[in-house]
Design a protein around this motif. Structure first.
Motif, PDB file in Angstrom:
ATOM      1  N   ASP A   4       0.800  -1.233   0.000  1.00  0.00           N
ATOM      2  CA  ASP A   4       0.000   0.000   0.000  1.00  0.00           C
ATOM      3  C   ASP A   4       0.826   1.274   0.000  1.00  0.00           C
ATOM      4  OD1 ASP A   4      -2.545  -0.978  -0.241  1.00  0.00           O
ATOM      5  OD2 ASP A   4      -2.956  -1.020   1.898  1.00  0.00           O
ATOM      6  N   TRP A   5       2.066   1.214  -0.459  1.00  0.00           N
ATOM      7  CA  TRP A   5       2.887   2.417  -0.498  1.00  0.00           C
ATOM      8  C   TRP A   5       2.819   3.103  -1.856  1.00  0.00           C
ATOM      9  CZ3 TRP A   5       7.567  -0.544   1.844  1.00  0.00           C
ATOM     10  CH2 TRP A   5       7.330  -0.768   3.201  1.00  0.00           C
ATOM     11  N   ALA A  27       2.920 -11.770   3.090  1.00  0.00           N
ATOM     12  CA  ALA A  27       3.378 -10.750   4.037  1.00  0.00           C
ATOM     13  C   ALA A  27       2.806  -9.372   3.740  1.00  0.00           C
ATOM     14  CB  ALA A  27       4.905 -10.680   4.010  1.00  0.00           C
ATOM     15  N   SER A  28       1.952  -9.267   2.741  1.00  0.00           N
ATOM     16  CA  SER A  28       1.433  -7.954   2.354  1.00  0.00           C
ATOM     17  C   SER A  28      -0.007  -7.765   2.834  1.00  0.00           C
ATOM     18  CB  SER A  28       1.503  -7.779   0.837  1.00  0.00           C
ATOM     19  OG  SER A  28       0.428  -8.452   0.225  1.00  0.00           O
ATOM     20  N   PRO A  29      -0.459  -6.521   2.893  1.00  0.00           N
ATOM     21  CA  PRO A  29      -1.840  -6.258   3.299  1.00  0.00           C
ATOM     22  C   PRO A  29      -2.896  -6.828   2.348  1.00  0.00           C
ATOM     23  CG  PRO A  29      -0.538  -4.243   3.442  1.00  0.00           C
ATOM     24  CD  PRO A  29       0.312  -5.282   2.761  1.00  0.00           C
ATOM     25  N   ILE A  30      -2.546  -7.034   1.076  1.00  0.00           N
ATOM     26  CA  ILE A  30      -3.538  -7.582   0.160  1.00  0.00           C
ATOM     27  C   ILE A  30      -3.546  -9.109   0.143  1.00  0.00           C
ATOM     28  CG2 ILE A  30      -3.524  -5.510  -1.289  1.00  0.00           C
ATOM     29  CD1 ILE A  30      -2.051  -7.120  -3.421  1.00  0.00           C
ATOM     30  N   GLY A  31      -2.646  -9.724   0.883  1.00  0.00           N
ATOM     31  CA  GLY A  31      -2.587 -11.185   0.945  1.00  0.00           C
ATOM     32  C   GLY A  31      -3.901 -11.836   1.350  1.00  0.00           C
ATOM     33  N   PRO A  32      -4.514 -11.386   2.460  1.00  0.00           N
ATOM     34  CA  PRO A  32      -5.803 -11.984   2.854  1.00  0.00           C
ATOM     35  C   PRO A  32      -6.900 -11.767   1.814  1.00  0.00           C
ATOM     36  CG  PRO A  32      -4.828 -10.806   4.705  1.00  0.00           C
ATOM     37  CD  PRO A  32      -3.994 -10.488   3.492  1.00  0.00           C
ATOM     38  N   ASP A  33      -6.862 -10.630   1.128  1.00  0.00           N
ATOM     39  CA  ASP A  33      -7.863 -10.362   0.090  1.00  0.00           C
ATOM     40  C   ASP A  33      -7.715 -11.327  -1.079  1.00  0.00           C
ATOM     41  OD1 ASP A  33      -9.286  -8.119   1.204  1.00  0.00           O
ATOM     42  OD2 ASP A  33      -7.481  -6.937   0.857  1.00  0.00           O
ATOM     43  N   LEU A  34      -6.483 -11.534  -1.528  1.00  0.00           N
ATOM     44  CA  LEU A  34      -6.294 -12.474  -2.633  1.00  0.00           C
ATOM     45  C   LEU A  34      -6.601 -13.897  -2.198  1.00  0.00           C
ATOM     46  CD1 LEU A  34      -3.288 -11.233  -4.783  1.00  0.00           C
ATOM     47  CD2 LEU A  34      -5.702 -11.287  -5.338  1.00  0.00           C
ATOM     48  N   GLY A  67      -6.183   0.738  -3.766  1.00  0.00           N
ATOM     49  CA  GLY A  67      -5.917   0.807  -2.330  1.00  0.00           C
ATOM     50  C   GLY A  67      -7.063   0.263  -1.505  1.00  0.00           C
ATOM     51  N   HIS A  68      -8.074  -0.287  -2.175  1.00  0.00           N
ATOM     52  CA  HIS A  68      -9.229  -0.850  -1.481  1.00  0.00           C
ATOM     53  C   HIS A  68      -8.972  -2.289  -1.080  1.00  0.00           C
ATOM     54  CE1 HIS A  68     -11.813   2.167  -3.902  1.00  0.00           C
ATOM     55  NE2 HIS A  68     -11.443   2.696  -2.753  1.00  0.00           N
TER      56      HIS A  68
END
Length: 142
Positions: A4-5, A27-34, A67-68
């Motif tokens: 998210d940077w 390890a990224s914030p979008i990991g759970p989303d994917l 960024g969503h």
């Protein structure tokens, strides 16, 4: 990008593979989303290969650029991605059939999967496709 940077724009995101995506996604914030997307696609019967290919082509790029979170993706966001694909085709002559297929699959997963709460609306009454999915048919294939 995965943290998210950066929001580099669809011009950049459509020009190549995101080679480190599957190595760094956990390890990224979008990991759970994917992960939710992959689960939803699996619930609909998509093979592992199709789930991962589609996941890196459309939802990952949508999550990076907007960024969503997955549950915040909208019809307008899918349409914006499709428009960027059309503009890329017009600018470069490169087709976007693989992105188009990934967008259709993404819309299907988001609109029908129990793994994706607060999903975009399904097709309007009396229609077989949503406005977003229908708009994907407008562009001729090259």
């Amino acid at each position: 990008m995965l943290h998210d940077w950066l929001r580099p724009g669809y011009d950049y995101l459509l020009e190549g593979k995101i080679s480190s995506l599957w190595r760094e996604i956990d390890a990224s914030p979008i990991g759970p989303d994917l992960a939710r997307y992959l689960t939803g696609a699996g619930e609909l019967g998509f093979s592992q290969r199709v789930r991962t290919a589609t996941g890196s082509q459309a939802p990952a790029r949508l999550l990076i650029q907007t960024g969503h979170r997955l549950h915040q993706l909208t019809e307008a966001g899918l349409d914006e991605f499709a428009d960027a694909c059309r503009m890329r085709q017009h600018r470069t002559g490169k087709g976007w059939h693989h992105y188009k297929a990934a967008l259709v699959n993404t819309h299907l997963v988001l609109s029908t999967s129990a793994s994706c709460p607060n999903r975009p609306a399904a097709a309007a009454p009396g229609t077989s496709r949503s406005a977003s999915t229908a708009s994907l048919r407008r562009s001729p294939r090259r």
